[in-house]
Scaffold this active site. Structure first.
Site, PDB file in Angstrom:
ATOM      1  CG  ASN A 197      -7.656  -5.092  -3.843  1.00  0.00           C
ATOM      2  OD1 ASN A 197      -7.815  -5.314  -5.048  1.00  0.00           O
ATOM      3  ND2 ASN A 197      -6.607  -5.530  -3.172  1.00  0.00           N
ATOM      4  CB  THR A 198      -3.956  -1.823  -3.744  1.00  0.00           C
ATOM      5  OG1 THR A 198      -3.830  -1.723  -5.163  1.00  0.00           O
ATOM      6  CG2 THR A 198      -3.871  -3.265  -3.296  1.00  0.00           C
ATOM      7  CG  HIS A 205     -11.488  -6.770  -2.745  1.00  0.00           C
ATOM      8  ND1 HIS A 205     -10.427  -7.523  -3.161  1.00  0.00           N
ATOM      9  CD2 HIS A 205     -11.169  -6.295  -1.505  1.00  0.00           C
ATOM     10  CE1 HIS A 205      -9.494  -7.515  -2.219  1.00  0.00           C
ATOM     11  NE2 HIS A 205      -9.915  -6.779  -1.219  1.00  0.00           N
ATOM     12  CB  SER A 245      -3.188  -7.117  -4.379  1.00  0.00           C
ATOM     13  OG  SER A 245      -4.517  -6.719  -4.657  1.00  0.00           O
ATOM     14  NE  ARG A 294      -7.066 -12.785   0.448  1.00  0.00           N
ATOM     15  CZ  ARG A 294      -7.192 -11.542   0.899  1.00  0.00           C
ATOM     16  NH1 ARG A 294      -7.593 -10.580   0.088  1.00  0.00           N
ATOM     17  NH2 ARG A 294      -6.918 -11.246   2.150  1.00  0.00           N
ATOM     18  CB  CYS A 343      -9.739  -3.126   0.569  1.00  0.00           C
ATOM     19  SG  CYS A 343      -9.322  -4.744   1.267  1.00  0.00           S
ATOM     20  CB  VAL A 369      -0.962  -0.004   1.204  1.00  0.00           C
ATOM     21  CG1 VAL A 369      -1.763   1.290   1.280  1.00  0.00           C
ATOM     22  CG2 VAL A 369      -1.924  -1.199   1.101  1.00  0.00           C
ATOM     23  CE  LYS A 380      -9.714  -5.833   9.773  1.00  0.00           C
ATOM     24  NZ  LYS A 380      -8.505  -6.056   8.931  1.00  0.00           N
TER      25      LYS A 380
END
Length: 344
Positions: free
Chosen positions: A322-323, A242, A179, A235, A150, A14, A205
């Site tokens: 996602n990143t 995602h 990732s 995953r 994310c 990240v 989360k």
């Protein structure tokens, strides 16, 4: 206007996205990078195993990596971005805030703390008002601001668009890219020809952060949204992006066209990194797909599709990078909001 910024944990996956996104930024000037003791003293080019799909910016490559302590970074930084592991960030980030730095963090620690803003600028910019509560309670001159997980940030913009129809209950199943676990997070032997039906802590989360993001702030305290959220997180062997399948129970009974219009018309925000259209809705039931749609609007947009009615509401798929949107890009966008609102 030039805002001097630093990155904590700059050598990780990240952290590298932060370096990429800040290169040529119209407002932010990268002034310092930090990492672990093993990397401190090296140039960034020497310390980082660069894995982003663009070259290391020349200025960043030549920077000397500093230790991740408040007394090791310049006093004149206006804003700090954090991509530290949460176990490290829990101890380090409060030190920076206490020392007077404003920290826009991607780390998971303190996201659900009552006095810490958990913010998506297009969804709940008013939650930055918690900074005043935080400073009063903790005696800080700086501040700590979080962006969500994310997988949460992929879904919540679509839920915000549905809230006008009376959002009651949400069930979501995620198909998350490797990732999201970091470069060393999932081995090839685990994920090739496979899917892993559990991601530690991820479900909790999504279930808690979503309700905080959609909650209401009255100037003194924040009330969580009363919708029930249930998540199953998996995953899969995609690199980035995602993909999530969402089932939303609604008090009203909107048709598919009304839902699609609500998502397409959900307002964005005028900030440098923000997408022109927050949610892109596909009519093609085969979209969105990670490989095809994760880079919409430089990776900062959310894609949705496959919208169908159910006996209790609506179901659909959504996707985000996602990143970028789910991590570094979200923190950068929060930083831009902090500048726009005068907190920096």
């Amino acid at each position: 206007m030039s805002v001097r910024v630093g990155i904590l944990g700059a050598t990780g996956a990240v952290g590298q996205r932060f370096i990429q996104l800040l290169d040529g930024h119209p407002t932010f000037e990268l002034a310092t990078v930090t990492a672990s003791e093993d990397s401190a003293g090296k140039t960034y080019d020497e310390a980082a195993k660069w894995r982003v799909d663009t070259p290391i910016p020349d200025d960043a490559a030549e920077m000397v990596v500093e230790p991740t302590t408040a007394d090791a970074v310049p006093d004149d930084l206006d804003l700090i971005f954090s991509s530290l592991p949460s176990s490290v960030a829990a101890d380090v980030e409060p030190d920076f805030a206490e020392a007077g730095y404003v920290v826009s963090s991607n780390s998971s620690n303190d996201r659900m703390a009552e006095d810490v803003p958990l913010t998506i600028p297009e969804i709940n910019p008013d939650h930055l008002g918690l900074i005043e509560v935080q400073r009063d309670e903790r005696g800080w001159d700086g501040a700590l601001i979080k962006n969500p997980n994310c997988s949460t940030i992929t879904m919540v913009p679509t839920l915000a668009a549905l809230d006008e129809f009376g959002l009651d209950r949400v069930h979501v199943t995620t198909l998350q890219a490797v990732s999201g676990a970091g470069y060393d997070g999932v081995t090839s032997m685990e994920i090739i020809d496979n899917a892993i039906p559990h991601i530690g802590g991820e479900e909790e989360k999504m279930e808690s952060e979503s309700r905080k993001l959609l909650g209401s702030f009255d100037g003194a305290e924040l009330a969580l949204h009363d919708a029930e959220v249930n998540a199953s997180c998996n995953r899969i062997p995609t690199l980035d992006g995602h993909l999530e399948s969402v089932f939303a129970d609604l008090a009203d009974d909107p048709d598919v066209e009304a839902v699609a219009e609500a998502m397409r018309d959900y307002p964005g925000i005028d900030l440098p990194s923000a997408p022109e259209q927050l949610i892109h809705v596909f009519d093609d039931p085969m979209r969105p797909q990670p490989r095809l749609d994760r880079n919409l609007e430089n990776g900062m947009a959310v894609a949705a599709g496959g919208i169908q009615s159910t006996p209790k509401g609506i179901k659909y798929n959504c996707l985000a990078h996602n990143t970028i949107r789910g991590a570094a890009g979200a923190s950068v966008l929060n930083g831009e909001l902090l500048v726009e609102e005068g907190w920096v």
